[in-house]
Design a protein around this motif. Structure first.
Motif, PDB file in Angstrom:
ATOM      1  N   PRO A   1      24.272  48.017  23.459  1.00  0.00           N
ATOM      2  CA  PRO A   1      24.130  47.239  24.795  1.00  0.00           C
ATOM      3  C   PRO A   1      25.610  46.474  25.058  1.00  0.00           C
ATOM      4  O   PRO A   1      25.627  46.237  25.990  1.00  0.00           O
ATOM      5  CB  PRO A   1      23.173  45.529  24.053  1.00  0.00           C
ATOM      6  N   VAL A   2      26.396  47.141  24.554  1.00  0.00           N
ATOM      7  CA  VAL A   2      27.351  46.616  25.294  1.00  0.00           C
ATOM      8  C   VAL A   2      28.628  47.558  25.555  1.00  0.00           C
ATOM      9  O   VAL A   2      28.338  48.594  25.097  1.00  0.00           O
ATOM     10  CB  VAL A   2      28.865  45.766  23.628  1.00  0.00           C
ATOM     11  N   PRO A   3      28.998  47.656  27.228  1.00  0.00           N
ATOM     12  CA  PRO A   3      29.537  48.683  27.215  1.00  0.00           C
ATOM     13  C   PRO A   3      30.678  49.182  26.626  1.00  0.00           C
ATOM     14  O   PRO A   3      31.214  48.021  25.519  1.00  0.00           O
ATOM     15  CB  PRO A   3      30.091  48.070  28.444  1.00  0.00           C
ATOM     16  N   VAL A   4      31.336  50.464  26.891  1.00  0.00           N
ATOM     17  CA  VAL A   4      32.552  50.510  26.126  1.00  0.00           C
ATOM     18  C   VAL A   4      34.075  50.093  26.153  1.00  0.00           C
ATOM     19  O   VAL A   4      34.546  49.409  25.478  1.00  0.00           O
ATOM     20  CB  VAL A   4      32.876  52.321  25.569  1.00  0.00           C
ATOM     21  N   GLU A   5      34.106  49.338  27.146  1.00  0.00           N
ATOM     22  CA  GLU A   5      35.274  49.190  27.921  1.00  0.00           C
ATOM     23  C   GLU A   5      35.409  47.693  27.515  1.00  0.00           C
ATOM     24  O   GLU A   5      36.332  47.056  26.340  1.00  0.00           O
ATOM     25  CB  GLU A   5      35.470  49.015  29.024  1.00  0.00           C
ATOM     26  N   ASP A   6      34.134  47.182  27.300  1.00  0.00           N
ATOM     27  CA  ASP A   6      33.693  45.654  26.285  1.00  0.00           C
ATOM     28  C   ASP A   6      34.184  45.739  25.203  1.00  0.00           C
ATOM     29  O   ASP A   6      35.178  44.527  24.322  1.00  0.00           O
ATOM     30  CB  ASP A   6      32.682  44.693  26.335  1.00  0.00           C
ATOM     31  N   VAL A   7      33.842  46.749  23.896  1.00  0.00           N
ATOM     32  CA  VAL A   7      33.947  46.864  23.065  1.00  0.00           C
ATOM     33  C   VAL A   7      35.956  47.212  22.616  1.00  0.00           C
ATOM     34  O   VAL A   7      36.802  46.113  21.718  1.00  0.00           O
ATOM     35  CB  VAL A   7      33.246  47.973  22.423  1.00  0.00           C
ATOM     36  N   MET A   8      36.027  47.875  23.494  1.00  0.00           N
ATOM     37  CA  MET A   8      37.912  48.093  23.715  1.00  0.00           C
ATOM     38  C   MET A   8      38.458  46.444  23.494  1.00  0.00           C
ATOM     39  O   MET A   8      39.257  46.792  22.944  1.00  0.00           O
ATOM     40  CB  MET A   8      38.477  49.102  24.582  1.00  0.00           C
ATOM     41  N   GLN A   9      38.050  46.032  24.555  1.00  0.00           N
ATOM     42  CA  GLN A   9      39.058  44.929  25.325  1.00  0.00           C
ATOM     43  C   GLN A   9      38.217  43.858  24.097  1.00  0.00           C
ATOM     44  O   GLN A   9      39.808  43.237  23.531  1.00  0.00           O
ATOM     45  CB  GLN A   9      38.067  44.361  26.180  1.00  0.00           C
ATOM     46  N   GLY A  10      37.137  44.114  23.610  1.00  0.00           N
ATOM     47  CA  GLY A  10      37.351  43.011  22.128  1.00  0.00           C
ATOM     48  C   GLY A  10      38.368  43.144  20.732  1.00  0.00           C
ATOM     49  O   GLY A  10      38.746  42.359  20.596  1.00  0.00           O
TER      50      GLY A  10
END
Length: 309
Positions: A38-47
């Motif tokens: 459910p989490v966008p890839v770019e948000d995962v990367m940013q985390g």
């Protein structure tokens, strides 16, 4: 006779399936995972970047593919009992001058294009340069990116191209399949989520460009140089929050991502020009036969090889 170089070893068709199927299986798993989360890839990367820093994340992303290069080369040497030279080229030895020429040519074009976009649309870019983080990034990428890009070339345009060509007994099937699979490899990239599936024209088109270059030149050298330059210059010059490489680059693209004509400019304009330049420099002829013609049988190849034809 690049594809036929695959005959120079302990030939077994099953040997060509293990690594590609394993790698493609991992890519399919990665793509399905990105769709399911459910989490966008770019948000995962940013985390990840906030937790480890962009340089460490760059290592995390590149290291497995860099290791993959040694897996492919080791498999070729130990299982196929084939030399790395014959996996790389039909020439008696690897032509490093070709690698360098392709690297410098595409690196110069990429840098010039990037700086042109910065000059024409300065509001879309932030000057992001910080000496110490950049020098660390440069050290990481100069070591790992050539290994990562070479892995993809040796896997798709080397291992798979030779294996599929020997199985299909022609050149067009390996050209088409490796190009399409190379493009699909990038389905899990954040760019696809942001720009849509239209960007796959660029990725698949790049696969065809590299495949044509390899078959016309009867070796991987030009593709190796191009791919390394493309990834290295991009990682060092410009980054964005929605791209696969998020680095301490010189510039950061802060524009809203949209799929526009400039994404297709390389495939339909620049790549054909590069192929024309290389065809003149390396005297490429007989395009139809080299791209779609038949692959010699093992007996025919060694008969020609012995006779020096």
């Amino acid at each position: 006779m690049y594809i036929e170089q695959g005959y120079k070893g302990s030939l077994g068709i099953w040997k060509y399936w293990i690594i590609p199927l394993g790698f493609l299986g991992l890519m399919v798993f990665n793509y399905i995972s990105t769709l399911m989360t459910p989490v966008p890839v770019e948000d995962v990367m940013q985390g990840l970047i906030e937790q480890f820093g962009s340089n460490k994340v760059t290592i995390i992303l590149l290291a497995p593919l860099a290791i993959g290069l040694f897996v492919v080369l080791g498999w070729t040497k130990l299982v196929h009992e084939q030399s790395i030279t014959s996996l790389t080229t039909s020439r008696p030895k690897i032509d490093w001058g070709r690698v360098l020429f392709s690297f410098v040519l595409w690196g110069s074009i990429t840098a010039a294009m990037t700086m042109t976009w910065v000059f024409l649309s300065p509001e879309n870019y932030i000057f992001n340069f910080q000496l110490k983080p950049f020098l660390i990034l440069a050290a990481i990428t100069i070591i790992l990116i050539p290994l990562q890009s070479s892995f993809e070339e040796y896997l798709f345009r080397g291992h798979m191209m030779q294996g599929l060509g020997i199985m299909a007994k022609n050149r067009w099937i390996p050209l088409v399949l490796t190009s399409v699979l190379f493009g699909l490899l990038h389905l899990g990239n954040p760019e696809v989520g942001k720009l849509g599936y239209g960007i796959m024209i660029f990725y698949i088109g790049t696969g065809f460009f590299l495949g044509i270059m390899t078959l016309m030149d009867e070796g991987l050298e030009l593709a190796l140089g191009f791919h390394a330059a493309n990834n290295l210059i991009t990682a060092l010059l410009v980054t964005a929050d929605w791209t696969a490489f998020q680095t301490n680059s010189v510039y950061r693209d802060i524009s809203e991502p949209t799929l526009s004509w400039d994404a297709f400019l390389p495939v339909f304009v620049i790549f054909p020009i590069i192929l024309f330049i290389m065809s003149k420099k390396y005297n490429w002829t007989n395009w139809k036969e080299r791209l779609t013609g038949k692959v010699l049988t093992k007996e025919e190849f060694f008969a020609k090889d012995v006779n020096g034809q």
